[in-house]
Scaffold this active site. Structure first.
Site, PDB file in Angstrom:
ATOM      1  N   LYS A  20      34.602  -9.027   1.569  1.00  0.00           N
ATOM      2  CA  LYS A  20      34.235  -7.708   1.074  1.00  0.00           C
ATOM      3  C   LYS A  20      34.722  -6.595   1.996  1.00  0.00           C
ATOM      4  CE  LYS A  20      30.387  -5.874   2.047  1.00  0.00           C
ATOM      5  NZ  LYS A  20      29.019  -5.359   2.212  1.00  0.00           N
ATOM      6  N   THR A  21      34.369  -6.737   3.267  1.00  0.00           N
ATOM      7  CA  THR A  21      34.707  -5.670   4.204  1.00  0.00           C
ATOM      8  C   THR A  21      36.212  -5.469   4.277  1.00  0.00           C
ATOM      9  OG1 THR A  21      32.774  -6.384   5.449  1.00  0.00           O
ATOM     10  CG2 THR A  21      34.221  -4.793   6.502  1.00  0.00           C
TER      11      THR A  21
ATOM     12  N   ASP B 269      28.983   1.454  -0.005  1.00  0.00           N
ATOM     13  CA  ASP B 269      28.888   0.057   0.415  1.00  0.00           C
ATOM     14  C   ASP B 269      27.458  -0.453   0.198  1.00  0.00           C
ATOM     15  OD1 ASP B 269      29.780  -2.309   1.415  1.00  0.00           O
ATOM     16  OD2 ASP B 269      29.581  -1.750   3.517  1.00  0.00           O
ATOM     17  N   GLU B 270      27.286  -1.758   0.177  1.00  0.00           N
ATOM     18  CA  GLU B 270      25.957  -2.373  -0.019  1.00  0.00           C
ATOM     19  C   GLU B 270      25.212  -1.712  -1.177  1.00  0.00           C
ATOM     20  OE1 GLU B 270      25.357  -5.009   1.448  1.00  0.00           O
ATOM     21  OE2 GLU B 270      26.104  -5.005   3.505  1.00  0.00           O
TER      22      GLU B 270
ATOM     23  N   GLN C 199      22.567 -10.664  -3.703  1.00  0.00           N
ATOM     24  CA  GLN C 199      22.108 -10.496  -2.318  1.00  0.00           C
ATOM     25  C   GLN C 199      21.195  -9.280  -2.165  1.00  0.00           C
ATOM     26  OE1 GLN C 199      24.999 -11.555   0.939  1.00  0.00           O
ATOM     27  NE2 GLN C 199      26.457 -11.428  -0.735  1.00  0.00           N
TER      28      GLN C 199
ATOM     29  N   ARG D 225      24.943 -18.284   4.491  1.00  0.00           N
ATOM     30  CA  ARG D 225      25.330 -17.945   5.877  1.00  0.00           C
ATOM     31  C   ARG D 225      26.086 -19.095   6.527  1.00  0.00           C
ATOM     32  NH1 ARG D 225      25.936 -13.529   4.982  1.00  0.00           N
ATOM     33  NH2 ARG D 225      25.391 -14.198   2.898  1.00  0.00           N
TER      34      ARG D 225
END
Length: 668
Positions: free
Chosen positions: A35-36, A214-215, A245, A599
Site C-alpha cells: 500500500k505505502t 490514507d488509512e 482492517q 502480521r
DNA sequence: GACTAACGTTTTTTT
DNA sequence: AACGTTAGTC
C-alpha cells in the site's frame, strides 16, 4: 526527478493505481499488498507529471505516518518537492485553517487546544458542580458520548440522556469561555468554516487540487465531511484503505465511508490490491477463511506470492503460565535452530493485561523484549504539569491548566482555596486567574492562603513578563520557573524507585528541550503547545530503535510485520472480547484477529488456554468461537501436552525444543 | 492542608 | 494484582 519510480517494479493493480491520477479513486489495499509503496509512487507520479508539489495534500492519521510518507516520497523525488507538499493529519490541517479564520466563528485566534487530560479535568469539575446524578458517572463516559455526538453532527443539547445533554452544554460553554477547543472541535469547526464560507473553501480548493487520504477505513463521518469540503470538482481525490482492517470503530471510525464511497464521490475508480508479498499461503488462506465470515465487506481475497510455508498452529494450553513458558522456550529454541534475530519474533495479545506473564517468562530467560504502547509520554504526570505551566505563560486565563498546577508543587493553595476561587470566578464571570488576582477575592481568604496565592500570581506573572516584555527565550524562562519553584525535588519525593526518579527528571528535561528546539526553529510558545497537544509521540515509538522480541497489542500491531508471530489468548471473552458481544461489535473483533494473523510472514502460532488469571483471580476459559471459523486446510491443531510430553525436566525441555523445529515445521 | 487507608475498577488508543 | 480515587484522620 527522472528516475522517481518505475512502473516495471509494480504489479498490474499497483500500476493501475499509480497511473490513475484523475477523478475519484479508491484503492482497497489488503494487508501486505504494498500500500505505502503504491501511494508514494502515485504521488511521485504526480510530481513527474509536473503537478506542482504545493497543490498536493496528503492526509494521514498520525503525525508519524505523515512524516514517514513525506520521507519516502522525498527519497523518490527531490527533497525540495517533498518539502513543498502538504502532508499532515486531519487535526493539524484544521489547526492551520482555524489559526487563520476561527474568528469568523467568534473565537479568538489564540485559542488553545484541550488535550484528553484537559478534557477530563474540565469534566470532573462539571460533574462536581452539577452533581444531581444518583449514579456516579465517569468523566470519560460523558466525554465519549459528547465526542460521538460531535462526530455525528448532533448538538450537545440534543443528547438523548438529559443529564448528559446538560453536561454537554456546560462543557461546551466552558470551552467557549476559555477560548479553547477539543480535538473534535478542531474538525467540527474546520468543516464549518469551509462549509459556511465559500471564499475560504475556494481558496483551499485552489490550493489543494490533489488530495490523498490514507488509512481511510479509520475516518469518521466528520472527517468524511471535511474531505468533501476540501475536494471540489473534478474530484481529484484518492482514498486508500482496507475495510477488513477497520479496528477503530469504538472511537468513531465509520467503515461506511469505504463501503459507500460512491455516495460521497461519483463514479470512483476502485482498485483492489490483493497480491500479498508478506505472508505464506498457509497464513493468508487462514486469514481469508476467517474474514469471509464478516458480512457487508468489499470482498478481497489475498493471494500469496510466496510458497505454502509451515502450517498455522493452534495450540491448546492448560493455562496462561504454560502459554507464556511455551512461547518463551520456543523463541529460545527457534532463534538458535534457524538463526533468527530476537526482532523476528512478536507476541500479539488483545489486552495489555495479558503481557505480564509473558514479560515474566522472557525476563527469566533473559530474552530481550520491547513493549509497544502502554503509557503515552504526554500522559505522564510531570510532562502534563510542565505543559500546563507553559500554557499559563501564554494564557493564564485557561482554568484547567491553572487548577492542575495550582498546588503542584505544594504551595499551600489546597482544595478548599481552589473551590473558593472557582466559585468566585463563576459568580463574577471571569477566569480563575482573574479571581486570584482580584484583591476583593483574596481578602476573603485566610492570611496564610492569601500570601500563598499572591506569591503564586507573582511567580507566573513574572515569568510571563520575561517572555512577553523582556523577550527572553521561553525555554529559558520555563526552565528557570521549574527550578525556582523546586518542582523536580517535589516530584522526586513521591517516587518510590531511583529509576522512577530518573524518568521524571528526563520527562521534565525533554519538554524544556523540545520547546528549546521549537524556539530555535523560529516558532513561538503557542505553536509548541499546539504541536504537543496533537503529538501522539509515545515514549519511544520508534520500534526500530529498541531491541528484542516484540510484545504488542493487536491494535498497535496494525501496519507492522514479523517473520514469526505468536497470537495468544484466543479465548471467548478475550477475543472476541466479552464487551464486544454486549455491544454487538463481534465483526470488529474478527477484523482484529484478521489483522493479527496477517502480521505473520513465515510462521504463525495461535494459542488458547483452559484457565487464565484475570484480575488476580483464576478463571476458566473456552476456546474462541473464531477458531471454528478457520479453514482446516493449513491448520495444525495440537496441545501443550502433545508438544511437551509429560512434564519433562529442564534439560529434556531444552533438548526437546531444540529438535522441535525438525518435528513440527515443514521446512521448505 | 497533607497524609494514609480503604475502596472500586479493569479493551483496544489517536488526535 | 495494580492502579487511581475517595474518604477519613492528624
Amino acid at each position: 526527478m527522472a528516475n522517481a519510480f518505475s512502473f516495471d517494479s509494480l504489479n498490474q493493480a499497483q500500476r493501475e493505481a499509480v497511473g490513475a491520477l484523475d477523478g475519484p479513486v479508491m484503492i482497497l489495499a489488503g494487508a501486505g499488498t504494498g500500500k505505502t509503496r503504491t501511494v508514494t509512487c502515485r504521488i511521485a507520479h504526480m510530481l513527474e507529471k509536473r503537478i506542482p508539489a504545493s497543490e498536493i495534500l496528503a492526509v494521514t492519521f498520525t503525525n508519524k505516518a505523515a512524516s514517514e510518507m513525506r520521507e519516502r516520497i522525498g527519497g523518490m523525488v527531490s527533497k525540495k518537492a517533498a518539502a513543498a507538499m502538504t502532508v499532515c493529519t486531519f487535526h493539524s490541517l484544521c489547526v492551520r485553517l482555524l489559526r487563520g479564520g476561527i474568528d469568523r466563528l467568534g473565537y479568538k485566534k489564540n485559542f488553545s487546544i484541550c488535550s484528553h487530560s484537559d478534557q477530563v479535568g474540565m469534566m470532573k469539575q462539571l460533574l462536581v458542580r452539577k452533581g444531581g446524578s444518583d449514579e456516579k458517572v465517569k468523566p470519560d463516559e460523558v466525554l465519549s458520548a459528547i465526542s460521538k455526538a460531535k462526530n455525528k453532527g448532533i448538538e450537545p443539547g440534543d443528547l438523548e440522556d438529559d443529564y448528559f445533554a446538560n453536561l454537554a452544554v456546560a462543557y461546551q460553554n466552558e470551552l467557549r469561555a476559555q477560548n479553547a477547543v477539543d480535538f473534535d472541535d478542531l474538525l467540527l469547526l474546520g468543516e464549518k468554516i469551509l462549509r459556511e464560507n465559500p471564499d475560504v473553501r475556494d481558496m483551499f480548493r485552489q490550493q489543494y487540487k490533489r488530495v490523498t487520504v490514507d488509512e481511510f477505513q479509520d475516518t469518521n463521518s466528520l472527517q468524511m465531511q471535511l474531505v468533501q469540503q476540501l475536494v471540489g470538482e473534478p474530484y481529484h481525490v484518492c482514498v486508500v484503505g482496507d475495510d477488513d482492517q477497520s479496528i477503530y470503530g469504538w472511537r468513531g471510525a465509520e467503515v461506511a465511508n469505504i463501503l459507500q464511497f460512491e455516495k460521497f464521490f461519483p463514479n470512483p475508480k476502485i482498485i483492489r490490491l490483493e497480491e500479498n508479498y508478506r505472508s505464506t499461503h498457509a497464513v493468508l488462506h487462514t486469514a481469508n477463511s476467517l474474514i469471509k465470515h464478516n458480512v457487508g465487506r468489499r470482498e478481497k481475497i489475498l493471494r500469496s506470492t510466496r510458497g505454502n510455508g509451515d502450517p498455522v498452529r493452534i495450540v491448546a494450553m492448560p493455562g496462561d503460565n504454560e502459554e507464556a513458558e511455551f512461547i518463551a522456550e520456543e523463541i529460545m529454541a527457534e532463534k538458535g535452530a534457524i538463526g533468527r534475530q530476537w526482532e523476528d519474533f512478536a507476541v500479539l495479545f488483545r489486552t495489555n493485561g495479558q503481557s505480564r506473564k509473558l514479560e515474566l517468562a522472557f525476563r527469566e530467560r533473559k530474552i530481550p523484549y520491547r513493549m509497544v504502547g502502554a503509557q503515552s509520554f504526554y500522559d505522564r504526570r510531570e510532562v502534563r504539569d510542565i505543559l500546563a505551566y507553559a500554557q499559563l505563560l501564554v494564557s493564564p486565563d485557561a482554568d484547567v491548566p491553572l487548577l492542575r498546577i495550582l498546588n503542584a508543587p505544594n504551595r499551600g493553595i489546597g482544595q478548599s482555596t481552589a473551590v473558593l476561587a472557582t466559585e468566585w470566578s463563576r459568580e463574577h464571570h471571569e477566569s480563575v486567574w482573574q479571581a486570584l488576582c482580584d484583591p476583593e477575592f483574596t481578602d476573603t481568604l485566610g492570611p496564610k492562603a492569601r500570601t500563598s496565592v499572591q506569591e503564586f500570581i507573582a511567580l507566573i506573572a513574572g515569568a510571563k513578563n520575561r517572555i512577553d516584555l523582556e523577550k527572553q527565550n521561553p525555554a529559558d524562562v520555563l526552565d528557570a520557573l521549574i527550578k525556582e519553584m523546586e518542582y523536580l525535588p517535589w516530584i522526586e519525593r513521591a517516587c518510590k524507585t531511583d529509576s522512577e526518579r530518573q524518568q521524571r527528571g528526563e520527562g521534565i528535561f525533554s519538554v524544556v528541550d523540545s520547546l528549546r528546539k521549537h524556539v530555535e526553529k523560529g516558532k513561538n510558545l503557542q505553536s509548541f503547545l499546539d504541536d504537543s497537544a496533537l503529538a501522539s509521540d509515545r515514549e519511544d515509538d520508534d520500534l526500530e530503535k529498541k531491541q528484542g522480541a516484540t510484545l504488542i497489542t493487536l491494535h498497535a500491531s496494525k501496519g507492522l510485520e514479523f517473520p514469526i508471530v505468536f497470537l495468544v489468548g484466543l479465548e471467548e471473552g478475550f477475543l472476541p472480547h466479552s464487551r464486544s458481544i454486549v455491544e454487538g461489535t463481534k465483526d470488529e473483533e474478527r477484523r482484529l484477529l484478521y489483522v493479527g494473523i496477517t502480521r505473520a510472514q513465515d510462521q504463525l502460532t495461535m494459542t488458547y488456554c483452559s484457565k487464565r488469571l484475570k484480575w488476580g483471580q483464576e478463571t476458566g476459559c473456552q476456546p474462541s468461537s473464531f477458531i471454528g471459523e478457520l479453514d482446516d486446510e493449513h491448520l495444525n491443531h495440537t496441545t501443550y501436552d502433545d508438544i511437551l510430553g509429560a512434564a519433562p525436566s529442564t534439560d529434556e525441555l531444552d533438548n526437546f525444543f531444540g529438535g522441535l523445529k525438525g518435528l513440527l515445521g515443514d521446512v521448505e
